[in-house]
Each structure stands twice: as C-alpha cells, then as structure tokens.
Scaffold this active site. Structure first.
Site, short mmCIF file in Angstrom:
data_model
loop_
_atom_site.label_atom_id
_atom_site.label_comp_id
_atom_site.label_asym_id
_atom_site.label_seq_id
_atom_site.Cartn_x
_atom_site.Cartn_y
_atom_site.Cartn_z
N GLN A 244 -5.14 -10.47 -0.20
CA GLN A 244 -5.39 -10.90 0.88
C GLN A 244 -6.65 -11.94 0.91
OE1 GLN A 244 -6.12 -7.24 2.72
NE2 GLN A 244 -7.55 -6.49 1.17
N ASP B 294 -7.91 4.17 7.37
CA ASP B 294 -8.97 3.07 7.87
C ASP B 294 -8.45 1.88 7.14
OD1 ASP B 294 -11.10 1.30 8.20
OD2 ASP B 294 -12.64 2.48 7.01
N PRO C 96 -0.16 -5.55 3.59
CA PRO C 96 0.10 -4.28 2.78
C PRO C 96 -0.21 -3.05 3.67
CG PRO C 96 -1.84 -5.46 2.17
CD PRO C 96 -1.05 -6.27 2.91
N1 SAM Z 1 -12.21 -1.61 9.89
C1 SAM Z 1 -11.26 -2.57 9.67
C2 SAM Z 1 -10.28 -2.92 11.00
O1 SAM Z 1 -9.70 -2.07 11.59
O2 SAM Z 1 -10.10 -3.89 10.95
C3 SAM Z 1 -10.60 -2.04 8.42
C4 SAM Z 1 -11.44 -2.11 7.49
S1 SAM Z 1 -10.99 -1.70 5.70
C5 SAM Z 1 -11.91 -3.16 4.97
C6 SAM Z 1 -9.17 -2.04 5.75
C7 SAM Z 1 -8.63 -1.98 4.32
O3 SAM Z 1 -7.35 -1.54 4.20
C8 SAM Z 1 -8.72 -3.45 3.40
O4 SAM Z 1 -9.89 -3.26 2.26
C9 SAM Z 1 -7.25 -3.15 2.70
O5 SAM Z 1 -7.45 -3.74 1.51
C10 SAM Z 1 -7.07 -1.71 2.78
N2 SAM Z 1 -5.58 -1.82 2.95
C11 SAM Z 1 -4.50 -2.39 3.45
N3 SAM Z 1 -3.26 -1.78 3.13
C12 SAM Z 1 -3.41 -0.83 2.26
C13 SAM Z 1 -2.66 0.10 1.58
N4 SAM Z 1 -1.46 0.07 1.65
N5 SAM Z 1 -3.10 0.93 0.83
C14 SAM Z 1 -4.53 1.12 0.68
N6 SAM Z 1 -5.41 0.27 1.29
C15 SAM Z 1 -4.95 -0.76 2.20
#
Ligand code: SAM
Length: 289
Positions: free
Chosen positions: A40, A165, A172
C-alpha cells in the site's frame, strides 16, 4: 521510496469519498514521508491542529489527536466483556495503538499483533512513538504476515480475543470481512472467545458493511453479535463503530472491573461502555436477524 517535503503552510490534505459524496480535510504544514510498500501507499503528514496524520492509499488511518477514541473502543469493551482474557491476537493494527491498550490489562499474558505490512509499524515507531511505547513489553509479539492466512493456521481454541483492526474492506483487508475468515476465527477461539472488528460508519455503511458483517459472523457460528458506535472525528461522517461477536452474550461486561480499571484512558470508562451498548433505533428495526 520518496520523501517529498511538501512545505506549503496553506496546503490541505483531503480524503475524498466519491461514492458517499463527501470529503474530510485537515490543514497541513506539509508531508513528512511518502512511500509505496509492497502492499500500500503510506504517507505521514504534519497537520496544524491534529498532530501527525497517517494515511494509507489516501485514506485516513489515524491522527495523534483523536486516535485514542478508536484504539480504546477497539480494545477495552471486548476485554471487559470476556470473563478473563489472557491470549489476544490483533489482526492489522500495525500502528500499535490497539496493542498498547490491550497491554494495559494485567491479566493479558500474550498479545500478538499480525499486520501484513511491517512498514506501517516502522513508520509508527518513528512518527507515533507514544503508540509504540508497549512494543517492548515481554507479553507483546509482533508478527508480519497476512492475518487471513495466520487465522487459517491457528490452533483450535488457542485464543481468547481476536481484534480485527484493519483497513477498509478493499485490497489485502477484503478477506477479513468474509464468513470464511470468521469461521477460522470461531475455530481459533476458546469457549468464552470473542472477536471485535472495526465496522466503519453506522451512518454511511450500515447496509453495505455492518449488516452483512452481522450476517457473516452469525453464519460462521457466533450466536451473539452487537455493534458499538462511537465518535471518530477524522473518519467519514465522524461516527464509527466496532462490532463484537461471541459464542455467549456480549451485552454484559465486567462492569465492576471496568469501574476499577486501574489504568488511564482518555475516553473509555464503564459508563461509556454501558452507553455504547444502547442501540440506535435503526439498528434494531433494520437488523436482518
Ligand atoms: N484504524 C484504521 C482504520 O480504520 O482506518 C486501521 C489502522 S491499521 C494501520 C490497519 C492495518 O491493517 C494496516 O497496517 C494494514 O497493513 C493492515 N492490514 C490490512 N490487511 C491485512 C491483512 N490481510 N492481514 C494483516 N493486516 C492487514
């Protein structure tokens, strides 16, 4: 990797919600960092009034000023609903703010954060060090990999609480909103096990995300589901939610323990928890089940 110093004091960051027909903007001093990770596009901005801002693919993830609302509501209601949570897994959560809140509970013995993108965590360590202050806690473990795959391989009954979260259900994160994923979560959880997932805006995404999430969680075997709304100024509509699913009732919580929590929070307390259990009228009348 590029790091363009966008040094324009009158610039604005805007997140455009084309489909919803709305936008959210913050006035920024400039952009501190931008990079394309394998997964991303991550940017860090310096805002005038909200501190630092992290965006992923142009969408607001968090700001220094208001992330406490989200991180506290993603963790404490679920932790105080489970009778004795010891083993916690956070799927996503790479900024480490949820991990910090989870580790405030002395009963938690192990908290594993599974984020697909290590760069989110490394940038959070640099720009949001306050969120990463518990990363060295001996109970914390950071693993970088796909949460969907991790959950498929989790040992049955090995987890007390799963916190999803994640980013929005695109890219992803898409598979994190599916019944197949919830079935794997169900299997990984013990008898009193719970899952809580960020479920977007009650105003904008009730039909497109919240209702289907309840249906998918129930299809996966969870007999109790409940959405807790809370304010979140920097997310679309300013009104956000966390959806809880359990094998048992999720409307009761360890209220006495929440009252005597013994650690600092800025938003969450027992009364806020009780208040969040009150369901808006349209949740009750428009629920599918
Ligand atoms: N609070 C935020 C929101 O609602 O916009 C979310 C914050 S947190 C940074 C989201 C995280 O989800 C990202 O760091 C991303 O890399 C992770 N993520 C997305 N898809 C994922 C997956 N399949 N497995 C693990 N992590 C994932």
């Amino acid at each position: 990797m590029t790091t363009p110093p966008l040094d324009d004091d009158s610039a604005w960051f805007s997140e455009l919600g084309e489909k919803e027909g709305l936008a959210f903007s913050l006035r920024v001093h400039g952009r501190l960092h931008a990079e394309q990770s394998p997964y991303q596009h991550i940017e860090i901005w310096d805002t005038h009034t909200f501190g630092k801002l992290m965006t992923i693919d142009g969408f607001v993830m968090l700001t220094s000023r208001d992330n406490f609302l989200y991180h506290e509501m993603m963790s404490h209601p679920a932790l105080f609903t489970h009778p004795a949570p010891r083993r916690v897994v956070i799927i996503g959560g790479g900024d480490c703010g949820t991990l910090r809140e989870v580790l405030k509970h002395p009963g938690v013995e192990h908290a594993l954060q599974v984020d697909i993108d290590e760069r989110v965590t490394r940038l959070s360590e640099q720009y949001f060090p306050e969120l990463c202050e518990s990363n060295q806690d001996p109970r914390a473990e950071l693993y970088f990999g796909d949460g969907i795959q991790w959950m498929k391989e989790a040992a049955p009954g090995s987890v007390d609480l799963v916190i999803v979260d994640s980013t929005d259900p695109i890219g992803p994160a898409e598979g994190l909103f599916s019944a197949a994923f919830y079935r794997d979560v169900y299997r990984a959880l013990g008898e009193d096990g719970l899952v809580v997932q960020q479920s977007e805006s009650p105003l904008l995404h009730y039909d497109s995300i919240i209702r289907p999430m309840h249906a998918a969680m129930r299809a996966a075997g969870f007999s109790h589901t409940l959405t807790l709304p809370f304010p979140q100024p920097v997310y679309p509509s300013g009104w956000w939610s966390a959806t809880l699913a359990g094998k048992r009732d999720v409307t009761e919580f360890r209220e006495r323990d929440a009252r005597a929590k013994g650690f600092a929070t800025r938003y969450y307390n027992a009364a806020i928890h009780r208040g969040a259990l009150a369901q808006p009228e349209f949740f009750l009348s428009e629920r599918a089940d």
